[in-house]
Write a protein that holds these residues in place. Structure first.
Motif, short mmCIF file in Angstrom:
data_model
loop_
_atom_site.label_atom_id
_atom_site.label_comp_id
_atom_site.label_asym_id
_atom_site.label_seq_id
_atom_site.Cartn_x
_atom_site.Cartn_y
_atom_site.Cartn_z
N ILE A 1 0.90 -1.20 0.10
CA ILE A 1 0.07 -0.02 0.00
C ILE A 1 0.85 1.50 -0.11
CG2 ILE A 1 -1.63 1.30 1.37
CD1 ILE A 1 -2.24 -1.54 2.55
N GLN B 1 1.30 5.70 0.07
CA GLN B 1 0.78 6.98 0.47
C GLN B 1 1.50 8.02 0.09
OE1 GLN B 1 -0.18 7.54 4.53
NE2 GLN B 1 -1.93 8.66 4.08
N LEU C 1 -4.59 6.86 1.45
CA LEU C 1 -3.93 5.67 0.97
C LEU C 1 -4.32 4.98 -0.46
CD1 LEU C 1 -4.60 3.84 4.58
CD2 LEU C 1 -2.64 4.85 3.69
N TRP D 1 -4.03 1.08 -2.12
CA TRP D 1 -3.80 -0.35 -2.29
C TRP D 1 -3.08 -0.52 -3.63
CZ3 TRP D 1 -4.91 -4.31 -5.49
CH2 TRP D 1 -4.57 -5.73 -5.02
N TYR E 1 4.02 0.93 2.11
CA TYR E 1 4.06 -0.06 3.33
C TYR E 1 3.80 -1.29 2.90
CZ TYR E 1 2.66 4.45 6.08
OH TYR E 1 2.45 5.72 6.62
N PHE F 1 -6.40 -5.19 7.08
CA PHE F 1 -5.06 -4.99 7.19
C PHE F 1 -4.75 -4.84 8.60
CE2 PHE F 1 -4.52 -4.85 2.87
CZ PHE F 1 -5.65 -4.17 2.24
N ASP F 2 -4.25 -5.92 9.25
CA ASP F 2 -4.34 -5.69 10.64
C ASP F 2 -2.77 -5.66 11.32
OD1 ASP F 2 -4.27 -9.53 11.43
OD2 ASP F 2 -3.20 -8.33 10.01
N TRP G 1 1.03 -3.59 10.08
CA TRP G 1 1.57 -2.76 9.02
C TRP G 1 3.01 -2.45 9.49
CZ3 TRP G 1 -1.27 0.76 5.21
CH2 TRP G 1 -2.62 0.66 5.50
N GLY G 2 3.97 -2.48 8.34
CA GLY G 2 5.37 -2.03 8.58
C GLY G 2 5.31 -0.54 8.87
N GLN G 3 6.38 -0.13 9.21
CA GLN G 3 6.44 1.40 9.80
C GLN G 3 6.60 2.24 8.25
OE1 GLN G 3 6.64 3.21 12.48
NE2 GLN G 3 6.06 1.01 12.94
#
Lengths: 110, 119
Positions: free
Chosen positions: B39, B41, B47, B49, B96, B106-107, B109-111
């Motif tokens: 994803i 941004q 956001l 996808w 991301y 999406f439970d 996420w990376g930083q």
């Protein structure tokens, strides 16, 4: 795939309740019970608030609730708090077997 | 404990190819039902996808960018690789990786990694 439609901004005072809408079509929001909501504070990673229209992950405050009517999903925040000021995004599964996000809503707590 | 971390270049030149790696732990992409998405941004934007890969190696891409995207996985290394070709300044964004995809849930996420496209 068109983005879901959200109001650009909403505002409320501490203690009040606000609702953010997320409008799609019968090919996404209206066709499936797979709508999620995310909260994103400035410079931070999105956080899952609601999944499958109205379910809250463990640890998410019960002040956040979700619902859906026809092609519009809604996120309601009750007992508004200053720390709720953030951007909110909805997302939905679509008939193309892929997800789509909304355009985002900026919540201001006055 | 589920974690995801993106890695790759912070700066790419126009027309170049971007390769990002998502290294995750706490779950396996060989488990039925698991999937990982990318994803992005853009600064000040919503956001968006981009792509998903699942436990069965099925892959889906956002239609508008489909010809430029490739997603793959290395289950033994717990990694998902994302490739975007023909980078343009409009592709400048934070990218991301996140667990989930098909149900729009999406439970984790990376930083995120900020990728700037500039000459």
């Amino acid at each position: 795939q068109s983005a879901l439609t959200q109001p650009a901004s909403v505002s409320g005072s501490p203690g009040q309740s606000i609702t953010i809408s997320c409008t799609g079509t019968s090919s996404d929001v209206g066709g499936y019970n797979y709508v999620s909501w995310y909260q994103q504070h400035p410079g931070k990673v999105p956080k899952l608030l609601i999944y499958d229209v109205s379910n809250r992950p463990s640890g998410v405050s019960n002040r956040f609730s979700g619902s859906k009517s026809v092609n519009t999903a809604s996120l309601t925040i009750s007992g508004l708090q200053v720390e709720d000021e953030a951007d909110y995004y909805c997302s939905s599964f679509t008939s193309n077997t892929i997800p789509v996000f909304g355009g985002g809503t900026k919540l201001t707590v006055l | 404990q589920v974690t995801l971390r993106e890695s790759g270049p912070a700066l790419v030149k126009p027309t170049q190819t971007l390769t990002l790696t998502c290294t995750f732990s706490g779950f396996s992409l060989s488990t039925s039902g698991m999937c990982v998405s990318w994803i992005r941004q853009a600064p000040g934007k919503a956001l968006e996808w981009l792509a998903v890969i699942d436990w069965d190696d099925d892959k889906y891409y956002t239609p508008s960018l489909k010809t430029r995207l490739t997603i793959s996985k290395d289950t033994s290394k717990n990694q998902v690789v994302f490739i975007m070709t023909k980078m343009d300044p409009v592709d400048t964004a934070t990218y991301y990786c996140a667990r989930g995809g098909y149900t729009a849930e999406f439970d984790y996420w990376g930083q995120g990694i900020l990728v700037t496209v500039s000459s």
